[in-house]
Design an enzyme around this catalytic site. Structure first.
Site, PDB file in Angstrom:
ATOM      1  N   TYR A   1       0.828  -1.206   0.000  1.00 45.01           N
ATOM      2  CA  TYR A   1       0.000   0.000   0.000  1.00 45.01           C
ATOM      3  C   TYR A   1       0.860   1.252   0.000  1.00 45.01           C
ATOM      4  O   TYR A   1       2.078   1.191   0.207  1.00 45.01           O
ATOM      5  CB  TYR A   1      -0.956   0.005   1.199  1.00 45.01           C
ATOM      6  CG  TYR A   1      -0.282   0.302   2.532  1.00 45.01           C
ATOM      7  CD1 TYR A   1       0.544  -0.628   3.148  1.00 45.01           C
ATOM      8  CD2 TYR A   1      -0.447   1.543   3.152  1.00 45.01           C
ATOM      9  CE1 TYR A   1       1.161  -0.348   4.355  1.00 45.01           C
ATOM     10  CE2 TYR A   1       0.172   1.832   4.365  1.00 45.01           C
ATOM     11  CZ  TYR A   1       0.971   0.880   4.956  1.00 45.01           C
ATOM     12  OH  TYR A   1       1.596   1.165   6.156  1.00 45.01           O
TER      13      TYR A   1
ATOM     14  N   LEU B   1      11.309   1.015   6.791  1.00 45.65           N
ATOM     15  CA  LEU B   1      10.699   1.514   5.568  1.00 45.65           C
ATOM     16  C   LEU B   1      11.398   2.822   5.218  1.00 45.65           C
ATOM     17  O   LEU B   1      11.521   3.707   6.071  1.00 45.65           O
ATOM     18  CB  LEU B   1       9.203   1.783   5.782  1.00 45.65           C
ATOM     19  CG  LEU B   1       8.509   2.224   4.500  1.00 45.65           C
ATOM     20  CD1 LEU B   1       8.266   1.028   3.589  1.00 45.65           C
ATOM     21  CD2 LEU B   1       7.204   2.932   4.792  1.00 45.65           C
TER      22      LEU B   1
ATOM     23  N   ARG C   1       7.893   3.926  -4.931  1.00 45.53           N
ATOM     24  CA  ARG C   1       7.978   2.958  -3.822  1.00 45.53           C
ATOM     25  C   ARG C   1       6.933   1.850  -3.989  1.00 45.53           C
ATOM     26  O   ARG C   1       7.197   0.692  -3.663  1.00 45.53           O
ATOM     27  CB  ARG C   1       7.825   3.668  -2.473  1.00 45.53           C
ATOM     28  CG  ARG C   1       8.097   2.715  -1.306  1.00 45.53           C
ATOM     29  CD  ARG C   1       8.151   3.423   0.024  1.00 45.53           C
ATOM     30  NE  ARG C   1       6.881   4.058   0.344  1.00 45.53           N
ATOM     31  CZ  ARG C   1       6.683   4.857   1.375  1.00 45.53           C
ATOM     32  NH1 ARG C   1       7.688   5.148   2.195  1.00 45.53           N
ATOM     33  NH2 ARG C   1       5.515   5.393   1.618  1.00 45.53           N
TER      34      ARG C   1
ATOM     35  N   LYS D   1       6.512  -2.003   1.807  1.00 44.50           N
ATOM     36  CA  LYS D   1       5.365  -1.386   2.495  1.00 44.50           C
ATOM     37  C   LYS D   1       4.164  -2.323   2.373  1.00 44.50           C
ATOM     38  O   LYS D   1       3.258  -2.129   1.561  1.00 44.50           O
ATOM     39  CB  LYS D   1       5.072   0.000   1.910  1.00 44.50           C
ATOM     40  CG  LYS D   1       4.179   0.839   2.829  1.00 44.50           C
ATOM     41  CD  LYS D   1       4.246   2.299   2.471  1.00 44.50           C
ATOM     42  CE  LYS D   1       3.201   3.151   3.171  1.00 44.50           C
ATOM     43  NZ  LYS D   1       3.411   3.317   4.606  1.00 44.50           N
TER      44      LYS D   1
ATOM     45  N   GLU E   1      12.590   2.251  13.862  1.00 41.72           N
ATOM     46  CA  GLU E   1      11.713   3.331  13.389  1.00 41.72           C
ATOM     47  C   GLU E   1      10.445   3.313  14.231  1.00 41.72           C
ATOM     48  O   GLU E   1      10.288   2.483  15.117  1.00 41.72           O
ATOM     49  CB  GLU E   1      11.381   3.143  11.910  1.00 41.72           C
ATOM     50  CG  GLU E   1      10.667   1.848  11.606  1.00 41.72           C
ATOM     51  CD  GLU E   1      10.392   1.607  10.126  1.00 41.72           C
ATOM     52  OE1 GLU E   1      10.236   2.588   9.380  1.00 41.72           O
ATOM     53  OE2 GLU E   1      10.315   0.430   9.732  1.00 41.72           O
TER      54      GLU E   1
END
Ligand code: PLP
Length: 283
Positions: A33, A204, A52, A146, A179
């Protein structure tokens, strides 16, 4: 105004928007997504997000459902039909619908859905700063993709919420911050270096992260792409997170302990300004 969603070639009322129960996204989290900010009706860094998406699709072997040009038309149309000026557009591509089986047959058409909704820009939050908690990073080894497989992220975010915090910073087995659950993590050292983890498969590679790295480099700021520990973050001058929806958001406490003087700092403020300028956003 009633909301409209895009589902596999059709624009449908949001309340009726549905995919099949045997969609592999639903059964296996077999999908990827993107979330793209909308500012003044314009998609922010659309090319970066579409690049991406291509990367994520390629890494999991889902065929591209349509050209970038066609995707861009769908995204614009969803934004237009929902009258979104400032907000976000969500785009999801799964491997498609098939009888449940871990392996898949090549050639099935991917499922594509897109939604859009208004959202305020994070200006007020940036002025106050936010708090984060730290949690073990329980995710798989391909966090560069992702994927919609977000269970460790949602569980960590819920822990943050329960603790009254905005975000959870995930910590790897070496004690370094990877992250946030939906943002990249940064610190500013006492001598003014801006630090964020290098973009490998442990994180990511945020589109906002990339924009801030580029803006910091262009402004001649000292930039280090390396891991940092929770202790280093607690001793840092500043900390902040970056994401499509948060832009550059100061972190003023970690696990209930203040970062720096416990207030949003000048570097986060400067980088927010540089980011907004680069992305064509009003701060
Ligand atoms: C795990 C994770 N890291 C980082 C980010 C920030 O990425 P971006 O700046 O592209 O929104 C996100 C965004 O949702 C995310 O889910």
């Amino acid at each position: 105004m009633s909301r409209v969603a895009y589902v596999n070639g059709r624009y449908v009322p949001h309340r009726d928007a549905a995919v099949h129960i045997e969609d592999r996204g639903y059964q296996f989290a077999d999908g990827v997504y993107e979330v793209i900010a909308v500012a003044g009706g314009r998609l922010v860094d659309e090319a970066g997000h579409l690049a991406r998406l291509r990367y994520s699709l390629g890494e999991v072997g889902i065929p591209r459902p349509m050209t970038d040009r066609a995707l861009a038309i769908v995204l614009r149309e969803v934004v237009r039909r929902n009258l979104v000026k400032d907000g976000v557009v969500y785009l999801q591509v799964t491997r498609g619908v098939a009888r449940r089986d871990h392996g898949w047959a090549e050639g099935m058409p991917p499922s594509v859905v897109a939604t859009a909704r208004p959202k305020k820009q994070p200006t007020a939050l940036a002025a106050k700063g936010v708090s984060v908690i730290t949690v073990p990073d329980l995710r798989w080894k391909r966090c560069d993709i992702k994927t919609v497989g977000l269970l460790p992220n949602v569980m960590a975010k819920q822990l943050a919420r329960a603790a009254g915090a905005f975000e959870a910073w995930m910590v790897d087995d070496q004690g370094n911050v990877t992250e946030g659950t939906s943002s990249n993590a940064w610190i500013v050292t006492r001598d003014g270096a801006v630090v964020t983890r290098k973009a490998d498969s442990a994180i990511l590679n945020g589109i906002t992260r990339t924009a801030v790295v580029e803006a910091a480099a262009a402004a001649g700021l000292a930039l280090q792409t390396r891991p940092f520990s929770v202790d280093e973050a607690l001793g840092a001058a500043e900390a902040f997170v970056t994401s499509t929806t948060s832009f550059v958001l100061p972190v003023i406490s970690i696990d209930g302990r203040p970062v720096g003087d416990g207030k949003p700092g000048p570097m986060a403020r400067k980088l927010l300004g540089l980011y907004c300028e680069k992305a064509g956003l009003g701060e």
